[in-house]
Design an enzyme around this catalytic site. Structure first.
Site, PDB file in Angstrom:
ATOM      1  N   LYS A 105       0.858  -1.188   0.000  1.00 27.04           N
ATOM      2  CA  LYS A 105       0.000   0.000   0.000  1.00 27.04           C
ATOM      3  C   LYS A 105       0.890   1.233   0.000  1.00 27.04           C
ATOM      4  O   LYS A 105       1.908   1.276   0.717  1.00 27.04           O
ATOM      5  CB  LYS A 105      -0.888  -0.022   1.253  1.00 27.04           C
ATOM      6  CG  LYS A 105      -1.848   1.166   1.370  1.00 27.04           C
ATOM      7  CD  LYS A 105      -2.768   1.025   2.573  1.00 27.04           C
ATOM      8  CE  LYS A 105      -3.729   2.195   2.695  1.00 27.04           C
ATOM      9  NZ  LYS A 105      -4.650   2.052   3.843  1.00 27.04           N
ATOM     10  N   SER A 113      -9.739   2.408   3.069  1.00 23.17           N
ATOM     11  CA  SER A 113      -8.840   3.132   2.191  1.00 23.17           C
ATOM     12  C   SER A 113      -7.917   2.212   1.388  1.00 23.17           C
ATOM     13  O   SER A 113      -7.334   2.649   0.409  1.00 23.17           O
ATOM     14  CB  SER A 113      -7.994   4.111   3.008  1.00 23.17           C
ATOM     15  OG  SER A 113      -7.149   3.401   3.901  1.00 23.17           O
ATOM     16  N   SER A 150      -9.968   0.175   7.363  1.00 23.90           N
ATOM     17  CA  SER A 150      -9.425   0.195   5.997  1.00 23.90           C
ATOM     18  C   SER A 150      -8.800  -1.094   5.504  1.00 23.90           C
ATOM     19  O   SER A 150      -8.430  -1.172   4.334  1.00 23.90           O
ATOM     20  CB  SER A 150      -8.384   1.302   5.866  1.00 23.90           C
ATOM     21  OG  SER A 150      -9.035   2.517   5.700  1.00 23.90           O
TER      22      SER A 150
HETATM   23  N1  GLN Z   1     -12.941   4.913   6.566  1.00 25.82           N
HETATM   24  C1  GLN Z   1     -12.233   5.359   7.719  1.00 25.82           C
HETATM   25  C2  GLN Z   1     -11.753   6.773   7.514  1.00 25.82           C
HETATM   26  O1  GLN Z   1     -12.068   7.327   6.531  1.00 25.82           O
HETATM   27  C3  GLN Z   1     -11.112   4.446   8.053  1.00 25.82           C
HETATM   28  C4  GLN Z   1      -9.904   4.678   7.243  1.00 25.82           C
HETATM   29  C5  GLN Z   1      -8.774   3.798   7.670  1.00 25.82           C
HETATM   30  O2  GLN Z   1      -8.958   2.814   8.368  1.00 25.82           O
HETATM   31  N2  GLN Z   1      -7.575   4.194   7.262  1.00 25.82           N
HETATM   32  O3  GLN Z   1     -11.087   7.326   8.318  1.00 25.82           O
END
Ligand code: GLN
Length: 490
Positions: free
Chosen positions: A78, A153, A177
């Site tokens: 990632k 994400s 995410s």
């Molecule tokens: N969807 C969540 C956010 O927007 C989690 C993102 C994540 O876990 N990096 O913060």
């Protein structure tokens, strides 16, 4: 070895050890697959010369008799982990073209095990999002349905593993995410206990929550890679100093007599019927395998969203202050003085979601609001963490849905940040508590639109019980074949 492109990581490792294939051959195979699926936009940086050099080094190491179990196995990272040999952007314009002088500890650990890097994966900008629609470099398509988001994400990581462009990918989970994109793409996504993987070299979003993990085809594959990836890192002040352990040790344990806690708050009004049906069927399968289902309650879990969306922006507003046009990445071309340069560089470099969170975070940390929002959120976070501890007195693991629905369509939630934030309803409580958690495929949605879109089952274990959690997932994957299903054309 017949079908190396669809083989699991465990099978690839065996084929390499048996010299049925070389690391260079495997690297070429996956690079060609990546090239053939440019349409997915999963990869942001691919450098065949770097990959092939690493693969040749892995083969040389094997020839010297110095190979480990992962030597020569390909992996993609990632683009939140910094890497010396590939750009590190966090999918933001502000870091466009940035080359790090060092590798993140996670990348370094896997590199030292001999894994071969295929490239860097698209994600939401600074890991902020649930759909990968916030990347400055474009959306990622879901291999199951090009009209559906791949989750976020870690959308590049989930799409790459679902389309078999990599046998394994790193990912990060701050509020969901890893688990949410894994659920949306029908793969296995695992987040260890907070503090178990090193955060060193992981571009920071919300430091008290950020946790590195993996996207794989199966729990077994995750356990094999965790053995090399996790461990104490003196360079990360929140790294936990515990002896190394074998994450595969519970893969044969089974679930007889296991108490699975089913939190009633995870089956509320918002849960779509098709997701609930698939999750309940998975729970029945566990019962058939000898586990006992126990009704439990996490009364404050539903406060997870407001708590998370105070704390995560607060931490990000502080972490993102380092992007000032002086030290890293983008600097505005025209400016009057230093302050103007910083303002313009940040205005040009950050996309809308990081800007929104910097504003919220600065607000909740400001004098006069700090007690009302930030301190209050920290107090509720403690309540949620304590509720998990009382739940784990009644059960060994917790199970439920990952998301309220299967993958939604592009644009469906993008205009309404609050509805997007609700996608994290069932994942955020475990993040706030810092417990290990994962998503495993357990079926598909219903109806003409959702019929082909995967459903995930969430497992949550107590602190440092990721090995046991992986064993519980493995038992299910031995009895079912959801994790082997492939999207059409893959
Ligand atoms: N969807 C969540 C956010 O927007 C989690 C993102 C994540 O876990 N990096 O913060």
């Amino acid at each position: 070895m017949a079908d190396l492109a669809h083989a699991s990581l465990a099978e690839l490792a065996r084929a390499l050890a048996a010299r049925e294939v070389s690391a260079v051959e495997l690297a070429r195979l996956y690079l060609a697959r990546i090239e053939s699926r440019r349409d997915l936009n999963a990869f942001l940086d691919v450098r065949p010369e770097v990959t092939l050099a690493q693969a040749a080094a892995a083969d040389a190491r094997r020839a010297r008799g110095e190979a480990g179990s992962l030597t020569g196995v390909p992996i993609a990272h990632k683009d939140i982990f910094v890497t010396r040999d590939f750009c590190s952007t966090a999918s933001s314009r502000i870091l466009e073209g940035y080359m790090s002088p060092f590798d993140a500890t996670v990348v370094d650990n896997l590199g030292r095990a001999g894994m071969v890097t295929l490239g860097k994966l698209n994600c939401d900008e600074f890991a902020m999002g649930s759909s990968n629609e916030n990347s400055a470099y474009g959306v990622v398509l879901n291999p199951w349905d090009p009209k559906a988001v791949p989750g976020g994400s870690s959308g590049g990581s989930s799409a790459a593993v679902a389309a078999r462009l990599a046998p394994v990918a790193t990912a990060t989970d701050t509020g969901g995410s890893i688990r949410e994109p894994a659920a949306f793409t029908g793969i296995t996504g695992t987040k260890p206990t907070y503090g178990r993987p090193s955060r060193w070299g992981m571009i920071a979003f919300a430091s008290s929550l950020d946790t590195a993990g993996l996207m794989t085809q199966s729990a077994e594959d995750a356990a094999l890679v965790f053995n090399s990836m996790l461990g104490f890192d003196p360079k990360d002040s929140t790294s936990v100093d515990r002896p190394a352990e074998d994450y595969t040790r519970h893969l044969g344990t089974g679930v007889k007599g296991l108490r699975i806690g089913v939190p009633k708050e995870f089956f509320g009004a918002g849960l779509q019927a098709d997701v609930e049906a698939a999750v309940r069927a998975a729970l029945d399968e566990y019962r058939r395998l000898g586990a006992e289902l126990v009704d439990i309650s996490l009364p404050n879990a539903e406060l997870g969203i407001p708590v998370y969306y105070v704390l995560a922006p607060a931490e990000c507003s502080s972490n993102l202050s380092r992007f000032d046009g002086v030290r890293y990445g983008h600097r505005a071309e025209h400016y009057r003085d230093l302050t103007d340069m910083i303002k313009k560089s940040r205005a040009e470099g950050f996309g809308p979601e990081p800007k929104r969170r910097i504003l919220i975070g600065t607000y909740v940390l400001s004098h006069g609001y700090y007690d009302a929002y930030y301190i209050k959120a920290q107090q509720v976070r403690r309540l949620i963490a304590d509720e998990f501890q009382s739940a784990f007195r009644q059960c060994d693991v917790i199970a439920g849905p990952v998301t309220t629905s299967v993958a939604f369509g592009f644009g469906e939630k993008a205009a309404d940040p609050v509805s997007m934030y609700m996608a994290d309803l069932y994942t955020v409580p475990g993040s706030l508590a810092g417990v290990p958690s994962m998503s495993i495929p357990c079926g598909f949605g219903a109806g003409p639109v959702n019929g082909g879109r995967p459903v995930g089952l969430q497992l949550i274990a107590n602190y440092f019980e990721e090995a046991r959690m992986l064993g519980v997932a493995h038992a299910y994957q031995q009895a079912t074949d959801w994790h082997r299903r492939l999207p059409q054309g893959v």
